[in-house]
Design a protein around this motif. Structure first.
Motif, PDB file in Angstrom:
ATOM      1  N   LEU A  54       3.530   0.907  -4.779  1.00  0.00           N
ATOM      2  CA  LEU A  54       3.134   1.200  -3.393  1.00  0.00           C
ATOM      3  C   LEU A  54       2.478   0.312  -2.700  1.00  0.00           C
ATOM      4  CD1 LEU A  54       3.353   5.042  -3.824  1.00  0.00           C
ATOM      5  CD2 LEU A  54       5.141   3.755  -2.892  1.00  0.00           C
ATOM      6  N   PHE A  55       1.354  -0.270  -3.181  1.00  0.00           N
ATOM      7  CA  PHE A  55       0.369  -1.237  -2.337  1.00  0.00           C
ATOM      8  C   PHE A  55       1.141  -2.345  -2.357  1.00  0.00           C
ATOM      9  CE2 PHE A  55      -2.798  -4.403  -2.525  1.00  0.00           C
ATOM     10  CZ  PHE A  55      -3.522  -4.105  -1.349  1.00  0.00           C
ATOM     11  N   ALA A  56       1.959  -2.868  -3.118  1.00  0.00           N
ATOM     12  CA  ALA A  56       2.787  -3.926  -2.815  1.00  0.00           C
ATOM     13  C   ALA A  56       3.865  -3.773  -1.976  1.00  0.00           C
ATOM     14  CB  ALA A  56       3.414  -4.337  -4.385  1.00  0.00           C
ATOM     15  N   PHE A  57       4.603  -2.859  -1.913  1.00  0.00           N
ATOM     16  CA  PHE A  57       5.414  -2.349  -0.898  1.00  0.00           C
ATOM     17  C   PHE A  57       4.841  -2.367   0.410  1.00  0.00           C
ATOM     18  CE2 PHE A  57       7.666   0.799   1.566  1.00  0.00           C
ATOM     19  CZ  PHE A  57       8.786   0.225   1.795  1.00  0.00           C
ATOM     20  N   PHE A  58       3.707  -1.924   0.615  1.00  0.00           N
ATOM     21  CA  PHE A  58       3.191  -1.628   1.824  1.00  0.00           C
ATOM     22  C   PHE A  58       2.703  -3.044   2.267  1.00  0.00           C
ATOM     23  CE2 PHE A  58      -0.948  -1.530   4.320  1.00  0.00           C
ATOM     24  CZ  PHE A  58      -0.929  -0.958   5.211  1.00  0.00           C
ATOM     25  N   ILE A  59       2.225  -3.928   1.361  1.00  0.00           N
ATOM     26  CA  ILE A  59       1.756  -5.391   1.861  1.00  0.00           C
ATOM     27  C   ILE A  59       2.969  -6.197   2.290  1.00  0.00           C
ATOM     28  CG2 ILE A  59       0.832  -7.538   0.962  1.00  0.00           C
ATOM     29  CD1 ILE A  59      -1.221  -5.312   1.788  1.00  0.00           C
ATOM     30  N   GLY A  60       4.131  -5.980   1.455  1.00  0.00           N
ATOM     31  CA  GLY A  60       5.341  -6.583   1.834  1.00  0.00           C
ATOM     32  C   GLY A  60       5.973  -5.972   3.141  1.00  0.00           C
ATOM     33  N   ALA A  61       5.793  -4.980   3.514  1.00  0.00           N
ATOM     34  CA  ALA A  61       6.395  -4.360   4.681  1.00  0.00           C
ATOM     35  C   ALA A  61       5.646  -4.733   5.940  1.00  0.00           C
ATOM     36  CB  ALA A  61       6.293  -2.857   4.898  1.00  0.00           C
ATOM     37  N   LEU A  88       4.083  -7.854   5.972  1.00  0.00           N
ATOM     38  CA  LEU A  88       4.440  -9.259   6.014  1.00  0.00           C
ATOM     39  C   LEU A  88       5.424  -9.208   6.714  1.00  0.00           C
ATOM     40  CD1 LEU A  88       2.862 -10.425   2.495  1.00  0.00           C
ATOM     41  CD2 LEU A  88       1.827 -10.964   4.842  1.00  0.00           C
ATOM     42  N   TRP A  89       6.587  -8.477   6.366  1.00  0.00           N
ATOM     43  CA  TRP A  89       7.869  -8.406   6.900  1.00  0.00           C
ATOM     44  C   TRP A  89       7.745  -8.130   8.424  1.00  0.00           C
ATOM     45  CZ3 TRP A  89      11.058  -5.059   9.204  1.00  0.00           C
ATOM     46  CH2 TRP A  89      12.359  -5.312   9.361  1.00  0.00           C
ATOM     47  N   ALA A  90       6.930  -7.392   8.844  1.00  0.00           N
ATOM     48  CA  ALA A  90       7.041  -6.907  10.176  1.00  0.00           C
ATOM     49  C   ALA A  90       6.227  -7.968  10.991  1.00  0.00           C
ATOM     50  CB  ALA A  90       6.284  -5.738  10.441  1.00  0.00           C
ATOM     51  N   PHE A  91       5.280  -8.529  10.700  1.00  0.00           N
ATOM     52  CA  PHE A  91       4.384  -9.539  11.253  1.00  0.00           C
ATOM     53  C   PHE A  91       4.772 -11.063  10.963  1.00  0.00           C
ATOM     54  CE2 PHE A  91       1.792  -5.734  11.415  1.00  0.00           C
ATOM     55  CZ  PHE A  91       1.479  -5.603  12.559  1.00  0.00           C
ATOM     56  N   ARG A  92       6.142 -11.275  10.370  1.00  0.00           N
ATOM     57  CA  ARG A  92       6.392 -12.628  10.059  1.00  0.00           C
ATOM     58  C   ARG A  92       6.641 -13.235  11.368  1.00  0.00           C
ATOM     59  NH1 ARG A  92      10.876  -9.391   9.933  1.00  0.00           N
ATOM     60  NH2 ARG A  92      12.891 -10.469  10.710  1.00  0.00           N
ATOM     61  N   PRO A  93       6.603 -14.690  11.213  1.00  0.00           N
ATOM     62  CA  PRO A  93       6.538 -15.760  12.550  1.00  0.00           C
ATOM     63  C   PRO A  93       7.934 -15.542  13.346  1.00  0.00           C
ATOM     64  CG  PRO A  93       5.736 -16.772  10.968  1.00  0.00           C
ATOM     65  CD  PRO A  93       6.067 -15.494  10.221  1.00  0.00           C
ATOM     66  N   GLY A  94       8.899 -15.185  12.632  1.00  0.00           N
ATOM     67  CA  GLY A  94      10.133 -15.051  13.267  1.00  0.00           C
ATOM     68  C   GLY A  94      10.678 -13.745  14.103  1.00  0.00           C
TER      69      GLY A  94
END
Length: 62
Positions: A19-26, A28-34
């Motif tokens: 769940l922590f890895a999922f949170f970090i992934g979410a 990173l996906w939300a704040f990605r440069p594009g």
């Protein structure tokens, strides 16, 4: 060892890690440069047709 204790140990360690890895992934996906353009477009949805006021009957139809 009973089933409850086994599942509790798995939940305390591996599921918490997943769940922590999922949170970090979410995050990173939300704040990605594009994604800035997508977020800006989504945020402006309520103001897209704000160039003229709605007519009296137009608001009641919605």
């Amino acid at each position: 060892m009973d089933t409850y204790s086994l599942l509790r140990e798995i939940a305390d360690s591996w599921v918490l890690l997943a769940l922590f890895a999922f949170f970090i992934g979410a995050c990173l996906w939300a704040f990605r440069p594009g994604s800035r353009a997508v977020h800006r477009d989504t945020a402006s949805i309520p103001f897209r047709h704000d160039d003229r006021p709605a007519a009296a009957g137009e608001e009641a139809e919605r």
